[in-house]
Design a protein around this motif. Structure first.
Motif, PDB file in Angstrom:
ATOM      1  N   ASP A 177       0.828  -1.206   0.000  1.00  0.00           N
ATOM      2  CA  ASP A 177       0.000   0.000   0.000  1.00  0.00           C
ATOM      3  C   ASP A 177       0.863   1.257   0.000  1.00  0.00           C
ATOM      4  O   ASP A 177       0.547   2.253  -0.662  1.00  0.00           O
ATOM      5  CB  ASP A 177      -0.925  -0.002   1.223  1.00  0.00           C
ATOM      6  N   ARG A 189      -3.693   6.790   3.597  1.00  0.00           N
ATOM      7  CA  ARG A 189      -5.102   6.735   3.976  1.00  0.00           C
ATOM      8  C   ARG A 189      -6.017   6.893   2.764  1.00  0.00           C
ATOM      9  O   ARG A 189      -6.997   6.158   2.614  1.00  0.00           O
ATOM     10  CB  ARG A 189      -5.401   7.825   5.012  1.00  0.00           C
ATOM     11  N   TYR A 191      -5.238   6.243  -0.367  1.00  0.00           N
ATOM     12  CA  TYR A 191      -5.096   5.063  -1.218  1.00  0.00           C
ATOM     13  C   TYR A 191      -5.973   3.922  -0.709  1.00  0.00           C
ATOM     14  O   TYR A 191      -6.701   3.290  -1.494  1.00  0.00           O
ATOM     15  CB  TYR A 191      -3.636   4.613  -1.268  1.00  0.00           C
ATOM     16  N   ARG A 192      -5.923   3.684   0.587  1.00  0.00           N
ATOM     17  CA  ARG A 192      -6.717   2.579   1.141  1.00  0.00           C
ATOM     18  C   ARG A 192      -8.213   2.853   1.011  1.00  0.00           C
ATOM     19  O   ARG A 192      -9.008   1.932   0.785  1.00  0.00           O
ATOM     20  CB  ARG A 192      -6.321   2.354   2.596  1.00  0.00           C
ATOM     21  N   ARG A 193      -8.604   4.107   1.108  1.00  0.00           N
ATOM     22  CA  ARG A 193     -10.017   4.442   0.916  1.00  0.00           C
ATOM     23  C   ARG A 193     -10.430   4.158  -0.526  1.00  0.00           C
ATOM     24  O   ARG A 193     -11.507   3.616  -0.780  1.00  0.00           O
ATOM     25  CB  ARG A 193     -10.261   5.908   1.264  1.00  0.00           C
ATOM     26  N   ARG A 207      -9.285  -8.061  -2.179  1.00  0.00           N
ATOM     27  CA  ARG A 207      -8.488  -7.532  -3.286  1.00  0.00           C
ATOM     28  C   ARG A 207      -8.273  -8.597  -4.362  1.00  0.00           C
ATOM     29  O   ARG A 207      -8.308  -8.294  -5.557  1.00  0.00           O
ATOM     30  CB  ARG A 207      -7.147  -7.004  -2.766  1.00  0.00           C
TER      31      ARG A 207
END
Length: 221
Positions: A177, A189, A191-193, A207
């Motif tokens: 990530d 943050r 990117y993960r959202r 994923r």
């Protein structure tokens, strides 16, 4: 084969030994119908199949391949279908299971697979005009009601924007990530959202599932 000859074979080895030569006799049309990729195109043979198909198409042979959506759930299977379509084969996807898993050569020879058994699969090889005409009538009707591969993949396809495609590529490459966020120029943050939003768009719980779903829909091409 001549006349109304019908032979029965058991297992792929016997099929190749007794009927393999028929694949070199295609003159005008080759039809392959299967529920998935395991019946007629074993993984180790797919590259050779695509190469032979390209040679046949160059000689003016019409190649038709008809599959159910099951054939698109496997990455190698999808790649094979994209590959044969790219060299000119006509590939269609039908919505329901096929009545027969079949190979027909020039409408003069047919190889019909038995339902999957507990042991070696059985095959019927025939040159009977009445048998071939009956099965071809069914398959022609299914073919007409089926979608071309590209149309099937576009239908009901989720809307994926450019940033989400970059995320798909990052997931496919197995980037962490942190690395993926740096590549995209966003915070960890954010990117993960966006990954979570992508999973929701693809109706995927993980994923890995998202990657498989994107491949099935042709979103990774």
């Amino acid at each position: 084969m001549t006349g109304d000859q019908v032979i029965r074979v058991r297992g792929e080895a016997e099929l190749v030994a007794r009927a393999g030569h028929l694949f070199g006799t295609v003159g005008s049309e080759f039809l392959c119908a299967a529920n998935d990729m395991s019946t007629w195109s074993r993984p180790n043979d797919r590259a050779a199949v695509a190469q032979r198909m390209g040679a046949s198409l160059a000689e003016g042979v019409t190649v038709r391949k008809l599959y159910t959506p099951t054939a698109l759930t496997d990455e190698a299977g999808r790649h094979h279908l994209f590959e044969v379509a790219a060299v000119g084969a006509l590939v269609r996807v039908c919505a329901s299971p096929l009545p027969h898993e079949t190979i027909v050569i020039d409408r003069r020879v047919m190889i019909l697979a038995d339902p999957v058994p507990t042991r070696d699969r059985g095959f019927t090889v025939t040159s009977s005009p009445s048998l071939i005409e009956g099965v071809c009538s069914l398959l022609d009707a299914v073919w007409q009601a089926s979608d071309p591969l590209d149309v099937y993949l576009r239908r009901d396809r989720p809307r994926i924007d450019a940033d989400q495609r970059k995320i798909l590529r990052a997931l496919a490459e197995g980037l962490t990530d942190e690395t993926a966020a740096r590549r995209l120029g966003v915070s960890l943050r954010t990117y993960r959202r966006r990954v979570a939003e992508l999973l929701a768009s693809l109706e995927s719980a993980s994923r890995f599932q998202a990657g498989a779903r994107a491949g099935e829909l042709g979103l990774t091409r």
